[in-house]
Write an enzyme that holds these catalytic residues in place. Structure first.
Site: not given
Ligand code: AMP
Length: 391
Positions: A7, A88, A177, A236, A378
């Site tokens: 990532n 990713r 996601h 957020r 993940e």
């Protein structure tokens, strides 16, 4: 077989080396502050941690340092042991409906999609380039945050904006996601012993999103064109009336970019509570009687439940709700706040099971909807995708 899941950010590379198909984690590590003379490199394996500070001027140097360290610490005897690298990539647009083996054309398409994800895709591409240069004969696979959501129908992914915005500029809901939603929904189906299910996956971490998954396919999700849409997260705002942005631009006398920045970095838990973006800090503050900390969780829980109600209707029922990610896996308080609001759907939480850690069924035997905690992974999902494209 050893597979690396990567990532890459603009100044960091996170990686995990996995043994496949056993899915055992061999090593994890991170290179941070790439581009500086005091960049840091951390690697963990066998319960030990090594850290060093050194000059890492670009991603290529970062990748070399990672590979050298794996050999130096005896994790690998040669870099040839790495048989695949999965990257990713945040935005796959409508171009990528599944993971893909990276070639020059794919890399260019990832860079071109950076128009829609300027903070992520260019950085992901830089990581890919660095690994391709150093491991030119190893299969490199792009695994997108968006592809799991590509099964959404138009009624779920279109906004009420002019249709040309979609056809000309790609304005639609993409969702993010995806690897986590896929991993957790596949695991839930294993636990339920069927693929013929209606699930809601609640990925609640610093970034957070919900997905509605029917018969193994995503039919709706809460994040949108960018990860800003949805319910309030760590920093957020989630969805707001879009007219607020130009109103506040004038009131604060700032640019639209600054408003976007506030909505991404100074809102959510942090903005409402005025304390922190970390749910643990908010939970401690609530115990001390802090009302705004409670409000931050209340607003989030209310909006999460709004999505759950809407997905329940859209899917025509619900078999299970699955909590995952940093907060979903660890915050018994937030899970209870959500479950308590879902009594009307027959959701009944087992208070004792809700306090436990790890994968668990946390609803009672009487509950009409099962509630699970399923830790996400993940990296394993990325390694599985590499394996499936290797054959
Ligand atoms: P993620 O983005 O999935 O890594 O989640 C990070 C967030 O999870 C942190 O900001 C915390 O708010 C939350 N978190 C992590 N560990 C715990 C914990 N033990 N209890 C409550 N929240 C946690």
């Amino acid at each position: 077989m050893k597979i690396m899941a990567v990532n890459a950010g603009s100044s960091s590379i996170k990686f995990q080396l996995l043994d496949m198909p056993s899915e055992k984690q061999i090593t994890t590590g991170i290179v941070e502050r790439i581009g500086s003379d005091n960049a840091s490199f951390t690697i963990k394996f066998d319960g030990q941690k090594y850290q060093k500070t050194t000059s890492i001027l670009n991603h290529g140097v970062g990748v070399s340092i990672i590979l050298e360290a794996l050999i130096e610490h005896g994790v690998l005897s040669s870099i040839n042991e790495i048989e695949g690298v999965g990257h990713r990539v945040v935005q796959g647009g409508e171009v990528f409906k599944s993971s893909v083996v990276i070639n020059d054309q794919v890399l260019q398409q990832i860079i071109d999609l950076g128009d829609m994800a300027p903070l992520h895709n260019p950085a992901n591409a830089t990581g890919i380039k660095a690994f391709r240069e150093i491991l030119p004969n190893v299969i490199q696979v792009a695994v997108f945050d968006t592809t799991f959501h590509q099964t959404m129908k138009e009624d779920a992914f279109l906004y009420g904006t002019p249709y040309e915005w979609y056809t000309k500029y790609g304005i639609r809901k993409y969702g993010f996601h995806g690897t986590s939603h896929q991993f957790v929904s596949e695991r839930a189906n294993e636990l339920l012993g069927s693929n013929d299910t209606k699930l809601i996956v609640c990925h609640i971490g610093n970034g957070a999103s919900l997905s509605a998954v029917k018969n193994g396919q995503c039919v709706d999700t809460s994040m949108g064109f960018t990860p800003l849409e949805g319910f309030p997260m760590g920093t957020r705002s989630g969805s707001i009336d879009p007219a607020i942005t130009s109103y506040m631009e004038k009131k604060l006398n700032v640019s639209s970019d600054r408003i976007t920045d506030i909505l991404n970095k100074e809102s959510g838990y942090l903005g409402i509570s005025g304390i922190s973006n970390d749910s643990r800090d908010l939970e401690n503050a609530i115990l001390e009687g802090n009302e705004r900390a409670r409000l931050a969780l209340d607003v989030q829980a209310k909006q999460i439940v709004d999505y759950i109600g809407s997905y329940y209707v859209y899917m025509g029922g619900l078999d299970a709700i699955c909590f995952t990610a940093g907060i979903g896996e660890n915050s018994a308080i937030l899970r209870k706040m959500i479950a308590d609001r879902l009594g009307v759907l027959g959701v009944e939480l087992d208070e004792r099971m809700n306090q436990l850690r790890g994968e668990n069924l946390i609803s009672t035997a009487n509950s009409k909807v099962k509630v699970y905690v399923i830790p996400t992974d993940e990296e394993v999902m990325i390694a599985r995708e590499v394996m499936s494209l290797q054959k």
